[in-house]
Design an enzyme around this catalytic site. Sequence first.
Site, PDB file in Angstrom:
ATOM      1  N   LYS A 122       5.012   2.645  -2.979  1.00 19.65           N
ATOM      2  CA  LYS A 122       4.826   4.063  -3.329  1.00 19.65           C
ATOM      3  C   LYS A 122       5.018   4.206  -4.825  1.00 19.65           C
ATOM      4  CE  LYS A 122       4.147   8.129  -1.386  1.00 19.65           C
ATOM      5  NZ  LYS A 122       3.359   8.394  -0.161  1.00 19.65           N
ATOM      6  N   SER A 143      -7.570   4.058   4.885  1.00 21.65           N
ATOM      7  CA  SER A 143      -7.481   3.358   3.596  1.00 21.65           C
ATOM      8  C   SER A 143      -7.722   1.871   3.783  1.00 21.65           C
ATOM      9  CB  SER A 143      -6.088   3.544   2.987  1.00 21.65           C
ATOM     10  OG  SER A 143      -6.035   4.714   2.235  1.00 21.65           O
ATOM     11  N   LYS A 170       0.838  -1.199   0.000  1.00 26.07           N
ATOM     12  CA  LYS A 170       0.000   0.000   0.000  1.00 26.07           C
ATOM     13  C   LYS A 170       0.863   1.234   0.000  1.00 26.07           C
ATOM     14  CE  LYS A 170      -4.201   1.583   0.605  1.00 26.07           C
ATOM     15  NZ  LYS A 170      -3.922   2.542  -0.465  1.00 26.07           N
TER      16      LYS A 170
END
Length: 488
Positions: free
Chosen positions: A123, A380, A87
């Site tokens: 990322k 999230s 993530k």
Amino acid sequence: MKKFLKVSYIVFFILALWYWLKMSFKDNVNLHVDKSAKLLNFSDDLLEHLKSIHSLIKVNVGVVLDGKINNFTGWRAVHSEHILPTKGGLRYSETVDQDDTEALASLMTYKCAIVNIPFGGAKGGLKINPKKYTMPQLREITKAFASKLINKGFISPALNVPAPDVGTSEREMEWILETYKTLKPDDINYRGCVTGKPLHRGGIAGRTEATGRGIEEVIREIFRHEDIVKEAGLKNKLKENEIIVQGFGNVGSNLAKHLYNRDNAKIIAIGEYDGYLYNKKGIDINALIEFYQKNKNINNPKLGEFKDNPSELLELNCDILIPAALENVITINNVDKIKTKLIIEAANGPVSFEADQKLYEKGVMIIPDIYVNAGGVVVSFFEWVKDISHIRFGRVEKRFQEQKILDIINLIDKKTNTKTDFDTIKKIVHGADEEDLAFSGLEDSMRNAFIEIYNAKKQIKKSFRESAYYVSLKKIRNFYTAEGFPKR
Ligand code: NAD
């Protein structure tokens, strides 16, 4: 001999300076990792594995705009696959490069472990100035970039889930979702391929505000600990302290909004790329948000004095300094001019490694990025769970909860022979909706993580940053002992 010593000293000084100056964002992060790993007796091979990027893609995106091919370079880095999916945000900026993307991916790994979120770290970024393009052009560019990442397995609900970061928002997430759905129509969990998307596309209430709100929870938690407030040299109550926020984007503006409205906080300066707004009595944040939404700048003489020297902001006197814009804004070049008691790292990597050491020696307390801004990934996670479970939080139990509260009020009324008035009932009877639940889970995650870090700090007697890395690395190490890696 004296002359020789003098020359050696100068050479040493120049070499040391050169070394510090050439240090990248990734080097900075890894120096922190090294320090805490040492306390945990990590072996060199495990440490090398943890510090390495597990997979990386670099893409060249060619998009035809006004009859000409425009080329953009993008990256997506997966720092650690010890838990899937991985993530991390997707950044649009001219300063995006591979090194920074890798550094930010590694921060995500450490961050998720701290707040007990079952994701590995990733990322991504595209080297672009989004302000130079129209909305339809950005849509084209985003879809082309997303297609490349999806086709190579670098975006998927099961493997790699982006979210908004600098230069992107729910708009870009929606475009990515559309692209994913077109390319993978048989994936029933397609809505989980990104988080931070609009509500009608499977987003979660509260996600846009989550990082800022989570940071406010961090600051509230600090003020629940008298000993920490005393150690930092702050005034006892949050609202008595003077606060400065750098950056009025998603994180900075939402943080300022919650601090102002829920805590009566006195924010004396807000910075943007072109200057800062100063008001010793405290800025009216609601009015500034309204002004910013209309004018896209913070230069409002009715709310304070605007000064067009952005870097001066960080050097002003204040109690709490909150960099919420970019990395590496406090470095060896300005560290001696910093006059605050507490730094809350809302942005990723705002303080360089050497500046961090100097501030620690000076007694300035720093609450680190890998914990402070984790609220975004916490919510999230809730969004992703909502998407793969295909049901909104609170949908099933909200009315049931309301009926139970009403039953209790009726019972008390009956036993005490009273009648609760309608307005009171209206106030009390409220089943939790999605945003209530998201913010409740967010508060719980931030507060629990703070206690874990604080307990570690008391045990190892180091800074908050070292303690946060200590907590994080200790948890991540467990995965490697269970996956066939030698026990350490
Ligand atoms: P954003 O693009 O919404 O906002 C950044 C703001 O900083 C912009 O308003 C920009 O104009 C301003 N800025 C740029 N240069 C500046 C300068 N020199 N001085 C002052 N302001 C300047 O981005 P964001 O999402 O708010 O992210 C900010 C930071 O928080 C980044 O480091 C990001 O990685 C981190 N972060 C964001 C999230 C999230 O959920 N958005 C989550 C975790 C961490």
